[in-house]
Write a protein that holds these residues in place. Structure first.
Motif, PDB file in Angstrom:
ATOM      1  N   GLN A   9       0.817  -1.223   0.000  1.00  0.00           N
ATOM      2  CA  GLN A   9       0.000   0.000   0.000  1.00  0.00           C
ATOM      3  C   GLN A   9       0.849   1.270   0.000  1.00  0.00           C
ATOM      4  O   GLN A   9       0.419   2.300  -0.527  1.00  0.00           O
ATOM      5  N   VAL A  10       2.054   1.211   0.569  1.00  0.00           N
ATOM      6  CA  VAL A  10       2.900   2.410   0.614  1.00  0.00           C
ATOM      7  C   VAL A  10       3.240   2.873  -0.794  1.00  0.00           C
ATOM      8  O   VAL A  10       3.052   4.056  -1.150  1.00  0.00           O
ATOM      9  N   ASP A  11       3.733   1.968  -1.632  1.00  0.00           N
ATOM     10  CA  ASP A  11       4.093   2.327  -3.009  1.00  0.00           C
ATOM     11  C   ASP A  11       2.856   2.671  -3.826  1.00  0.00           C
ATOM     12  O   ASP A  11       2.881   3.583  -4.666  1.00  0.00           O
ATOM     13  N   GLU A  12       1.769   1.938  -3.594  1.00  0.00           N
ATOM     14  CA  GLU A  12       0.534   2.190  -4.351  1.00  0.00           C
ATOM     15  C   GLU A  12      -0.013   3.582  -4.040  1.00  0.00           C
ATOM     16  O   GLU A  12      -0.461   4.304  -4.942  1.00  0.00           O
ATOM     17  N   LEU A  13       0.039   3.989  -2.791  1.00  0.00           N
ATOM     18  CA  LEU A  13      -0.440   5.321  -2.407  1.00  0.00           C
ATOM     19  C   LEU A  13       0.399   6.402  -3.074  1.00  0.00           C
ATOM     20  O   LEU A  13      -0.145   7.372  -3.623  1.00  0.00           O
ATOM     21  N   ALA A  14       1.713   6.252  -3.048  1.00  0.00           N
ATOM     22  CA  ALA A  14       2.590   7.256  -3.659  1.00  0.00           C
ATOM     23  C   ALA A  14       2.291   7.398  -5.145  1.00  0.00           C
ATOM     24  O   ALA A  14       2.256   8.515  -5.685  1.00  0.00           O
ATOM     25  N   TRP A  15       2.080   6.268  -5.820  1.00  0.00           N
ATOM     26  CA  TRP A  15       1.791   6.306  -7.265  1.00  0.00           C
ATOM     27  C   TRP A  15       0.451   6.986  -7.543  1.00  0.00           C
ATOM     28  O   TRP A  15       0.339   7.823  -8.440  1.00  0.00           O
ATOM     29  N   ARG A  16      -0.583   6.651  -6.759  1.00  0.00           N
ATOM     30  CA  ARG A  16      -1.916   7.203  -7.011  1.00  0.00           C
ATOM     31  C   ARG A  16      -2.000   8.688  -6.665  1.00  0.00           C
ATOM     32  O   ARG A  16      -2.762   9.425  -7.288  1.00  0.00           O
ATOM     33  N   LEU A  17      -1.238   9.120  -5.682  1.00  0.00           N
ATOM     34  CA  LEU A  17      -1.274  10.539  -5.318  1.00  0.00           C
ATOM     35  C   LEU A  17      -0.712  11.433  -6.410  1.00  0.00           C
ATOM     36  O   LEU A  17      -1.028  12.617  -6.476  1.00  0.00           O
TER      37      LEU A  17
END
Length: 377
Positions: free
Chosen positions: A219-227
């Motif tokens: 979720q950490v990497d996914e959040l950074a990408w989506r933001l």
């Protein structure tokens, strides 16, 4: 306090201390951690004599006393007799107060039924540490100017509300109401991914949050990408809570959400308070407040009985407490239950109507002040 609807950018309401109608106050509410309350209560009990306390003891049974042995002896047959794991003889109570939770043994002893339903939702709770405004934590840029940690935030997602309540320093208390399946997934995440999910739940769209909640990890990497593709206007950034930097070890837990109301709060030599008498959805943060109000009302009834030479255990002398609190609590239970059901609907006409209603309420400081006074007792 900032409250908004995840399905409508126009649906939001703000509460501030200047609107609560109370003079000389800079806050609309206070958060107090349970260990602090417990320590204060124990310290107060130790200062009052004679009071006996029993530590590391469990109630093993509650029964009525035996029949009167002879006409000249004290008749204790109507008195509750409480047997504990640490006592050799039962404790005889003139008045037994059930402050023992939703599965109250005292309520069971008194044969008092409850009515209500389960929500098929779980509340996920945790204590989290917040990053500094203006920091670069989690690759999310924060607005540089904001007050200290004094603001509460709540966002209504279709599965349930998520709330962040300020604690002293850089800490906050999280309460996330969601489905049992999602609650289990959240509890299974490592702390960094759990923090990323909380940050996403306050900032991303419902579709993004649903997708990320089904990921087993990352979720950490996914959040950074989506933001990178999320447009958060600069002037609105202070409407979001500070970034969750970490999660306090051992603080993540969950519990099923229910609505319950006991048919009555008192019986012969029995009184119920708090969750033993009623259980409420946590979206309005009223569970503890209602319990404290119960205790204050019951104390008034007991004081009146004592000052007039009455028996504090007789049901008639306890009914002032029930008449004051039962209907008041019932109204609060009904309001919160309807709010939960209203914000669980994703059908766009309902979303539009509730957005209109919330926006209208936000324009009337007097109405918001009344709402805050009701929530604050």
């Amino acid at each position: 306090m900032h409250v908004w609807d995840a399905l409508s950018s126009e649906s939001k309401i703000d509460f501030s201390a200047g609107e609560n109608g109370r003079k000389n106050t800079s806050a609309i509410a206070y958060m107090t951690e349970n260990p602090n309350l417990t320590r204060a209560l124990l310290a107060r009990l130790e200062s009052l004599e004679p009071i006996s306390s029993f530590e590391n003891a469990k109630v093993t049974s509650i029964d009525l006393g035996p029949p009167q042995d002879s006409p000249g002896t004290l008749n204790l047959s109507s008195y509750p007799h409480v047997t504990t794991s640490s006592s050799t003889s039962p404790l005889v109570a003139r008045l037994l107060i059930g402050a023992d939770g939703i599965n109250s043994p005292v309520r069971t002893f008194a044969h008092i039924p409850t009515r209500g339903w389960d929500y098929d939702r779980h509340g996920v709770v945790a204590t989290v540490r917040l990053a500094s405004r203006g920091g670069s934590h989690s690759q999310i840029e924060e607005a540089p100017k904001v007050q200290d940690n004094v603001t509460a935030y709540q966002r209504f997602l279709p599965s349930g509300p998520i709330a962040l309540l300020a604690l002293p320093g850089d800490y906050a208390s999280l309460v996330w109401s969601t489905t049992p399946e999602q609650a289990a997934r959240l509890k299974g995440l490592d702390p960094a991914d759990f923090a990323a999910m909380v940050n996403a739940a306050f900032r991303l769209s419902v579709v993004d949050v649903d997708y990320m909640s089904k990921m087993p990890s990352g979720q950490v990497d996914e959040l950074a990408w989506r933001l990178q593709a999320t447009d958060v206007p600069r002037e609105d950034e202070t409407k979001y809570p500070r970034i969750i930097e970490s999660v306090q070890e051992g603080s993540v837990a969950s519990f099923p959400l229910r609505m319950r109301q006991a048919d009555q709060y008192v019986g012969e030599r029995v009184a119920l308070v708090g969750d033993a008498a009623h259980t409420i959805h946590p979206l309005a943060g009223q569970g503890l407040n209602m319990g404290l109000a119960d205790v204050a009302s019951l104390v008034r009834a007991i004081e009146y009985s004592v000052s007039h030479g009455g028996d504090i255990g007789v049901q008639g002398n306890l009914e002032a407490y029930e008449s004051e609190m039962w209907m008041k609590n019932n109204r609060m239970l009904g309001v919160v239950d309807k709010l939960h059901k209203l914000y669980g609907v994703s059908w766009w006409p309902v979303v539009g109507l509730r957005s209109l209603g919330l926006g209208t309420v936000d324009k009337f400081n007097g109405l918001k002040g009344w709402m805050m006074s009701q929530a604050g007792g």
